[in-house]
Design a protein around this motif. Structure first.
Motif, PDB file in Angstrom:
ATOM      1  N   GLU A 131      -6.692   0.530  10.150  1.00  0.00           N
ATOM      2  CA  GLU A 131      -6.871   0.171  11.555  1.00  0.00           C
ATOM      3  C   GLU A 131      -5.483   0.077  12.170  1.00  0.00           C
ATOM      4  N   PRO A 132      -5.389   0.093  13.499  1.00  0.00           N
ATOM      5  CA  PRO A 132      -4.061  -0.014  14.128  1.00  0.00           C
ATOM      6  C   PRO A 132      -3.339  -1.289  13.693  1.00  0.00           C
ATOM      7  N   ALA A 133      -2.048  -1.165  13.480  1.00  0.00           N
ATOM      8  CA  ALA A 133      -1.233  -2.318  13.066  1.00  0.00           C
ATOM      9  C   ALA A 133      -1.023  -3.268  14.235  1.00  0.00           C
ATOM     10  N   ASP A 134      -0.793  -4.539  13.917  1.00  0.00           N
ATOM     11  CA  ASP A 134      -0.435  -5.544  14.918  1.00  0.00           C
ATOM     12  C   ASP A 134       1.078  -5.581  15.078  1.00  0.00           C
ATOM     13  N   ASP A 135       1.547  -6.098  16.196  1.00  0.00           N
ATOM     14  CA  ASP A 135       2.961  -6.333  16.481  1.00  0.00           C
ATOM     15  C   ASP A 135       3.824  -5.101  16.192  1.00  0.00           C
ATOM     16  N   VAL A 136       3.420  -3.981  16.775  1.00  0.00           N
ATOM     17  CA  VAL A 136       4.120  -2.705  16.598  1.00  0.00           C
ATOM     18  C   VAL A 136       5.386  -2.682  17.443  1.00  0.00           C
ATOM     19  N   VAL A 137       6.491  -2.286  16.824  1.00  0.00           N
ATOM     20  CA  VAL A 137       7.769  -2.123  17.518  1.00  0.00           C
ATOM     21  C   VAL A 137       7.920  -0.680  17.980  1.00  0.00           C
ATOM     22  N   SER A 138       7.572   0.267  17.095  1.00  0.00           N
ATOM     23  CA  SER A 138       7.627   1.678  17.468  1.00  0.00           C
ATOM     24  C   SER A 138       6.674   2.491  16.604  1.00  0.00           C
ATOM     25  N   GLY A 139       6.309   3.653  17.118  1.00  0.00           N
ATOM     26  CA  GLY A 139       5.379   4.515  16.418  1.00  0.00           C
ATOM     27  C   GLY A 139       3.940   4.050  16.608  1.00  0.00           C
ATOM     28  N   THR A 140       3.064   4.613  15.793  1.00  0.00           N
ATOM     29  CA  THR A 140       1.643   4.242  15.834  1.00  0.00           C
ATOM     30  C   THR A 140       1.149   3.944  14.410  1.00  0.00           C
ATOM     31  N   PRO A 141       1.784   2.999  13.736  1.00  0.00           N
ATOM     32  CA  PRO A 141       1.385   2.726  12.356  1.00  0.00           C
ATOM     33  C   PRO A 141      -0.026   2.137  12.273  1.00  0.00           C
ATOM     34  N   THR A 142      -0.687   2.470  11.174  1.00  0.00           N
ATOM     35  CA  THR A 142      -1.974   1.865  10.848  1.00  0.00           C
ATOM     36  C   THR A 142      -1.818   1.138   9.525  1.00  0.00           C
ATOM     37  N   VAL A 143      -2.644   0.128   9.306  1.00  0.00           N
ATOM     38  CA  VAL A 143      -2.595  -0.640   8.065  1.00  0.00           C
ATOM     39  C   VAL A 143      -4.005  -0.777   7.502  1.00  0.00           C
ATOM     40  N   GLY A 144      -4.049  -1.009   6.200  1.00  0.00           N
ATOM     41  CA  GLY A 144      -5.327  -1.249   5.545  1.00  0.00           C
ATOM     42  C   GLY A 144      -5.126  -2.071   4.297  1.00  0.00           C
ATOM     43  N   VAL A 145      -6.181  -2.741   3.897  1.00  0.00           N
ATOM     44  CA  VAL A 145      -6.133  -3.576   2.705  1.00  0.00           C
ATOM     45  C   VAL A 145      -7.464  -3.490   1.974  1.00  0.00           C
ATOM     46  N   VAL A 146      -7.380  -3.499   0.661  1.00  0.00           N
ATOM     47  CA  VAL A 146      -8.560  -3.613  -0.193  1.00  0.00           C
ATOM     48  C   VAL A 146      -8.300  -4.778  -1.123  1.00  0.00           C
ATOM     49  N   GLU A 147      -9.095  -5.833  -0.967  1.00  0.00           N
ATOM     50  CA  GLU A 147      -8.948  -6.995  -1.841  1.00  0.00           C
ATOM     51  C   GLU A 147      -9.645  -6.698  -3.163  1.00  0.00           C
ATOM     52  N   LEU A 148      -8.949  -6.991  -4.246  1.00  0.00           N
ATOM     53  CA  LEU A 148      -9.471  -6.703  -5.578  1.00  0.00           C
ATOM     54  C   LEU A 148      -9.969  -7.947  -6.294  1.00  0.00           C
ATOM     55  N   GLY A 149      -9.977  -9.074  -5.592  1.00  0.00           N
ATOM     56  CA  GLY A 149     -10.432 -10.312  -6.204  1.00  0.00           C
ATOM     57  C   GLY A 149      -9.276 -11.256  -6.417  1.00  0.00           C
ATOM     58  N   GLY A 150      -9.499 -12.215  -7.283  1.00  0.00           N
ATOM     59  CA  GLY A 150      -8.483 -13.223  -7.497  1.00  0.00           C
ATOM     60  C   GLY A 150      -8.112 -13.372  -8.953  1.00  0.00           C
ATOM     61  N   PHE A 151      -7.012 -14.027  -9.149  1.00  0.00           N
ATOM     62  CA  PHE A 151      -6.523 -14.386 -10.471  1.00  0.00           C
ATOM     63  C   PHE A 151      -6.064 -15.820 -10.362  1.00  0.00           C
ATOM     64  N   ARG A 152      -6.844 -16.733 -10.976  1.00  0.00           N
ATOM     65  CA  ARG A 152      -6.634 -18.167 -10.774  1.00  0.00           C
ATOM     66  C   ARG A 152      -6.733 -18.452  -9.287  1.00  0.00           C
ATOM     67  N   ASP A 153      -5.706 -18.992  -8.661  1.00  0.00           N
ATOM     68  CA  ASP A 153      -5.756 -19.262  -7.221  1.00  0.00           C
ATOM     69  C   ASP A 153      -5.008 -18.213  -6.407  1.00  0.00           C
TER      70      ASP A 153
END
Length: 117
Positions: free
Chosen positions: A26-48
């Motif tokens: 999705e479009p990145a927040d707080d863009v300084v220049s360009g049109t960067p997009t970001v994404g994340v896939v959470e894989l779960g947790g390890f302890r906390d």
């Protein structure tokens, strides 16, 4: 009669192809220049601790960090900290970020990292 090969069963949940995961963007927040997009896939947790894969396309963005350790899997860029320090990012870079640090990320080629936060 031989026992069935269960090696694939033993690796279930232990092996993740972090380079092959499809990361929706999705479009990145707080863009300084360009049109960067970001994404994340959470894989779960390890302890906390949360484990995941994060990706960003070329451009420049600002961020306020959380406590995190990450390893760059692919891509190139740099992170500039408010205190003036700059670190270069490339595959294999191991980085420690601290909560509250203000950063500016300059991404030259799509960057993918595995993080613990």
């Amino acid at each position: 009669m031989t026992a069935p090969d269960r090696s694939a069963d033993r690796s279930a949940g232990r092996l993740v192809d972090a380079a092959g995961i499809v990361v929706p963007h999705e479009p990145a927040d707080d863009v300084v220049s360009g049109t960067p997009t970001v994404g994340v896939v959470e894989l779960g947790g390890f302890r906390d601790v949360e484990l995941g894969v994060w990706e960003i396309t070329p451009g420049v963005v600002r961020d306020v960090e959380v406590d995190e350790v990450f390893v760059v899997l692919e891509g190139e860029g740099s992170v500039r900290f408010d205190d003036g320090d700059v670190i270069d990012l490339a595959p294999g870079s191991l980085v420690r970020l601290r909560a509250g640090e203000r950063t500016e990320w300059t991404i030259r080629t799509r960057l993918r990292k595995v993080y613990l936060a």
